[in-house]
Design a protein around this motif. Structure first.
Motif, PDB file in Angstrom:
ATOM      1  N   ASN A   1       9.477   0.178  -6.056  1.00  0.00           N
ATOM      2  CA  ASN A   1       8.336   0.219  -5.140  1.00  0.00           C
ATOM      3  C   ASN A   1       7.135  -0.537  -5.699  1.00  0.00           C
ATOM      4  OD1 ASN A   1       9.622   1.773  -3.131  1.00  0.00           O
ATOM      5  ND2 ASN A   1       9.226   3.626  -4.306  1.00  0.00           N
ATOM      6  N   PHE A   2       6.891  -0.404  -6.997  1.00  0.00           N
ATOM      7  CA  PHE A   2       5.779  -1.117  -7.617  1.00  0.00           C
ATOM      8  C   PHE A   2       5.990  -2.625  -7.512  1.00  0.00           C
ATOM      9  CE2 PHE A   2       3.758  -3.159 -11.264  1.00  0.00           C
ATOM     10  CZ  PHE A   2       2.443  -2.758 -11.072  1.00  0.00           C
TER      11      PHE A   2
ATOM     12  N   GLU B   1       7.623  -4.293  -5.337  1.00  0.00           N
ATOM     13  CA  GLU B   1       7.520  -4.736  -3.943  1.00  0.00           C
ATOM     14  C   GLU B   1       6.101  -4.610  -3.372  1.00  0.00           C
ATOM     15  OE1 GLU B   1      10.513  -2.381  -2.027  1.00  0.00           O
ATOM     16  OE2 GLU B   1      12.163  -3.585  -2.851  1.00  0.00           O
ATOM     17  N   THR B   2       5.229  -3.933  -4.074  1.00  0.00           N
ATOM     18  CA  THR B   2       3.855  -3.747  -3.606  1.00  0.00           C
ATOM     19  C   THR B   2       3.089  -5.062  -3.688  1.00  0.00           C
ATOM     20  OG1 THR B   2       3.861  -1.437  -4.316  1.00  0.00           O
ATOM     21  CG2 THR B   2       1.709  -2.475  -4.021  1.00  0.00           C
ATOM     22  N   GLU B   3       2.362  -5.380  -2.637  1.00  0.00           N
ATOM     23  CA  GLU B   3       1.553  -6.603  -2.593  1.00  0.00           C
ATOM     24  C   GLU B   3       0.232  -6.386  -3.334  1.00  0.00           C
ATOM     25  OE1 GLU B   3       2.404  -9.555  -1.103  1.00  0.00           O
ATOM     26  OE2 GLU B   3       4.377  -8.680  -0.697  1.00  0.00           O
TER      27      GLU B   3
ATOM     28  N   LYS C   1      -2.483  -4.166  -7.993  1.00  0.00           N
ATOM     29  CA  LYS C   1      -1.388  -3.531  -7.254  1.00  0.00           C
ATOM     30  C   LYS C   1      -1.194  -2.157  -7.866  1.00  0.00           C
ATOM     31  CE  LYS C   1       2.732  -5.311  -7.633  1.00  0.00           C
ATOM     32  NZ  LYS C   1       3.875  -6.211  -7.715  1.00  0.00           N
TER      33      LYS C   1
ATOM     34  N   TRP D   1       1.193   1.601  -7.450  1.00  0.00           N
ATOM     35  CA  TRP D   1       2.167   2.490  -6.839  1.00  0.00           C
ATOM     36  C   TRP D   1       1.990   3.843  -7.509  1.00  0.00           C
ATOM     37  CZ3 TRP D   1       4.727   2.890  -2.608  1.00  0.00           C
ATOM     38  CH2 TRP D   1       5.675   3.906  -2.482  1.00  0.00           C
TER      39      TRP D   1
END
Length: 137
Positions: free
Chosen positions: A76-77, A79-81, A96, A98
């Protein structure tokens, strides 16, 4: 909080006595420690920040470290923008996040972010201490 006004008032940044006592710590990796903290059941907050002008600990290396950590939120981290970091309508870089893990790239700052961006660095630290991290907008 810290009365940081600029370079001349920030005299303890490169104290040679402190550096001498930390010399054995210079080339150690703490990635395993950070991973263990990120995976701790209490999910404590961790914030990594790098100045974009730092050539000693450059932000790309920090970004690589942040993405290479093995923790429950890794996918998830990654993929975070990135989002803009703004304070009083001034952009100070990108971050960024998460859950409790935040990576920050601070614009126009070198190895000592508080020296390059004292106003932002003070607010960033206050925010982290008070809330773990929050958007500074």
């Amino acid at each position: 909080m810290f009365n940081v006004k600029g370079y001349r008032d920030f005299k303890y940044v490169c104290n040679s006595n402190i550096r001498k006592h930390l010399w054995d710590d210079w080339f150690n990796s703490y990635s395993n420690t950070v991973q263990n903290i990120l995976n701790h059941p209490s999910h404590p907050h961790i914030q990594l920040f790098y100045g974009d002008k730092d050539y000693i600990c450059n932000w790309r290396g920090g970004e690589f470290l942040a993405h290479s950590l093995d923790w429950y939120g890794k996918k998830n981290f990654e993929e975070t923008e990135y989002k803009k970091m703004t304070l009083n309508k001034t952009v100070y870089g990108k971050y960024k996040r998460w859950e409790g893990f935040t990576f920050m790239r601070v614009d126009n700052a070198g190895h000592s972010v508080p020296e390059g961006q004292p106003f932002f660095a003070e607010r960033m630290l206050e925010s982290f201490i008070e809330y773990g991290f929050q958007d500074l907008n």
